[in-house]
Enzyme design. Structure first.
Site, PDB file in Angstrom:
ATOM      1  N   GLY A 130      -8.117   0.779 -53.804  1.00  0.00           N
ATOM      2  CA  GLY A 130      -8.391  -0.611 -53.433  1.00  0.00           C
ATOM      3  C   GLY A 130      -9.071  -1.373 -54.545  1.00  0.00           C
ATOM      4  O   GLY A 130      -9.786  -2.346 -54.295  1.00  0.00           O
TER       5      GLY A 130
ATOM      6  N   SER B 228      -5.213   5.685 -56.840  1.00  0.00           N
ATOM      7  CA  SER B 228      -5.562   4.421 -57.474  1.00  0.00           C
ATOM      8  C   SER B 228      -7.026   4.445 -57.915  1.00  0.00           C
ATOM      9  O   SER B 228      -7.416   5.314 -58.681  1.00  0.00           O
ATOM     10  CB  SER B 228      -5.259   3.265 -56.517  1.00  0.00           C
TER      11      SER B 228
END
Length: 504
Positions: free
Chosen positions: A128, A207
């Site tokens: 995120g 991520s």
């Protein structure tokens, strides 16, 4: 809602004794997972005190109680030609519709209801961009992975954005990473209560979460807790962290917007003021900050990891070349074939016109080349290392024609949640690939040194056919190729991350 109950209240009406475990966070009662009833899930277990009041913008403080806790709910969390399931997938990935709040330092546990002890443990950190995210997501539900591989699966909430990475002067930096560390310490101390083996903890993330788990290998090299690291679409080499000067500038701007500061004000006074402000007002202030960079590329979040040379370092390439990472932490590194397939969505929202060649450089600079360089340094140092590239392009997960194996599209396959996320059934081949991936992740967790080798996946060597291709042409079996097939253009970048601005 979570709540504590006096020990005198009889809970056996609601929970069976087999669902109860004793931890430093109290006696925890779980319940059977909704679609895997042989798995018991424990949701929202606090591992730290609520980071509010004087603990806002402060390092996490451990939580302990002897009370009973009913762990039944998650806590608050901090395109043209799109397919019919586009909105559902993207909203779930970005956490849309979730409830946000500061009292979020909790974790969730999934473990099979059996008498077997000493099971491998997998602890997941979400991505995120260090700006959004939370564990209350269908992407990361651990029941299927825990069920099929008989491992203990744990997901962790940690602070993001200005609350996790405030950049305030004269204070501790990178609070979100410290949240993760405290959660890992909690897991090491308590996972035996869930029949887990504290000597076989694998941390994995995607991520920003992939960057985070790689950060841990450098910051806590002498006591990594983890025996293995799986970094999916992110590594320490992927992100140019904020300098202290840049971080301070963003903090000063945000505190000024809410009426707490101007240049030259006493940092302690500013901090006290910021701790008194409404949570939502601070988030609104953050949203007004525009970061410097190439206006033709995606903007980066203003509040992200800051170089402090304790948890985050300035030159990971030099550290990697010197082998200054945890040598006993075995590595499993990856990228997807078309990471940019997801990032085209916010680019369109920002009104940016980014060419296909620029997107190719974006994929290389942010993902392919950092994974390549990280794998090289690990394997050169003698650390058992594996590397894969994911190619799956499935009907129920496709965002638009050509989205391909986009950023994050392997998550549903690893967790077995593709149908839950998309609302559409998976095909036979897709189910086969998902099962194979869960088996591989479980094998690595059970034996980080040899589990993948036993499956026929060779340790990484940059000059041999050791790059594992998953779901290439949607095949259920993996194929092996020389990594130069995808890595050759990396030499032209000379380690620069500029083409991947906004990726993290």
């Amino acid at each position: 809602m979570h709540y504590y109950l006096p020990t005198a209240i009889l809970l056996s009406v609601l929970f069976t004794a087999v669902n109860a475990v004793t931890t430093s966070s109290g006696d925890i009662f779980g319940h059977p997972a909704s679609k895997s009833p042989s798995v018991i899930e424990y949701l929202g277990i606090p591992y730290a005190q609520a980071p509010v009041g004087e603990l806002r913008f402060a390092p996490p403080v451990g939580f302990a109680t002897t009370e009973i806790f009913k762990a039944t709910d998650f806590v608050p969390i901090p395109y043209p030609n799109k397919t019919d399931n586009f909105n559902r997938i993207v909203d779930a990935f970005l956490g849309q519709g979730a409830v946000f709040g500061e009292d979020c330092l909790t974790l969730n546990v999934w473990a099979k209801n059996s008498t077997e002890l000493g099971r491998a443990v997998m602890v997941f950190f979400y991505g995120g961009r260090f700006d959004i995210g939370g564990t209350n997501s269908p992407f990361y539900n651990g029941q299927y992975l825990a069920d099929s591989e008989d491992i203990v699966v744990i997901t962790v909430n940690y602070r993001t954005n200005i609350f996790g990475f405030p950049g305030a002067p004269q204070t501790t930096q990178n609070l979100g990473l410290l949240d993760q560390r405290l959660a890992l310490e909690w897991v090491r101390s308590n996972v035996a209560a869930f029949a887990g083996d504290s000597a076989r903890i694998t941390i994995f993330g995607q991520s920003a979460g992939g960057i985070a788990v790689d950060y841990h290998a450098f910051a806590f090299a002498d006591d990594p807790i983890a025996a293995g690291v799986i970094a999916q679409s992110g590594a320490a080499l992927s992100l140019a962290a904020n300098t202290p000067e840049v971080a301070l500038g963003h903090w000063t701007t945000a505190s000024g917007i809410v009426g707490c500061a101007s240049d030259g004000d006493d940092p302690a006074v500013v901090m006290q003021c910021m701790r008194s402000k409404n949570f939502s007002d601070i988030l609104a202030a953050e949203a007004q900050i525009v970061t410097a960079g190439d206006p033709a590329l995606l903007p980066s979040p203003p509040f992200q990891p800051t170089v402090d040379n304790i948890t985050v370092f300035a030159d990971y390439l030099a550290l990697s070349d010197a082998g200054q990472f945890a040598k006993l932490v075995n590595s499993f590194l990856c990228s997807t074939d078309n990471e940019a397939g997801l990032y085209r969505v916010p680019a369109l929202a920002f009104g940016l016109s980014i060419s296909d060649s620029q997107w190719d450089l974006f994929n290389l600079a942010g993902f392919t080349c950092p994974a390549s360089r990280s794998a090289l340094s690990r394997s050169t140092a003698g650390v058992p290392t594996w590397r894969y590239r994911y190619f799956g392009d499935w009907d129920n997960l496709r965002l638009f024609p050509g989205s391909g194996a986009y950023h994050g599209s392997e998550l549903e396959m690893v967790f077995g949640t593709a149908e839950d996320v998309s609302g559409e059934a998976s095909g036979v081949q897709q189910e086969g690939v998902s099962g194979m991936m869960r088996q591989a992740w479980g094998a690595f967790a059970k034996d980080p040194r040899a589990g993948l080798t036993a499956l026929g996946w060779p340790q990484y060597e940059p000059s041999a056919d050791t790059l594992v291709r998953i779901a290439f042409e949607d095949e259920e079996t993996v194929s092996l190729v020389n990594p130069i097939l995808y890595d050759e253009p990396c030499s032209t970048l000379a380690g620069s991350l500029s083409a991947a601005q906004g990726a993290f």
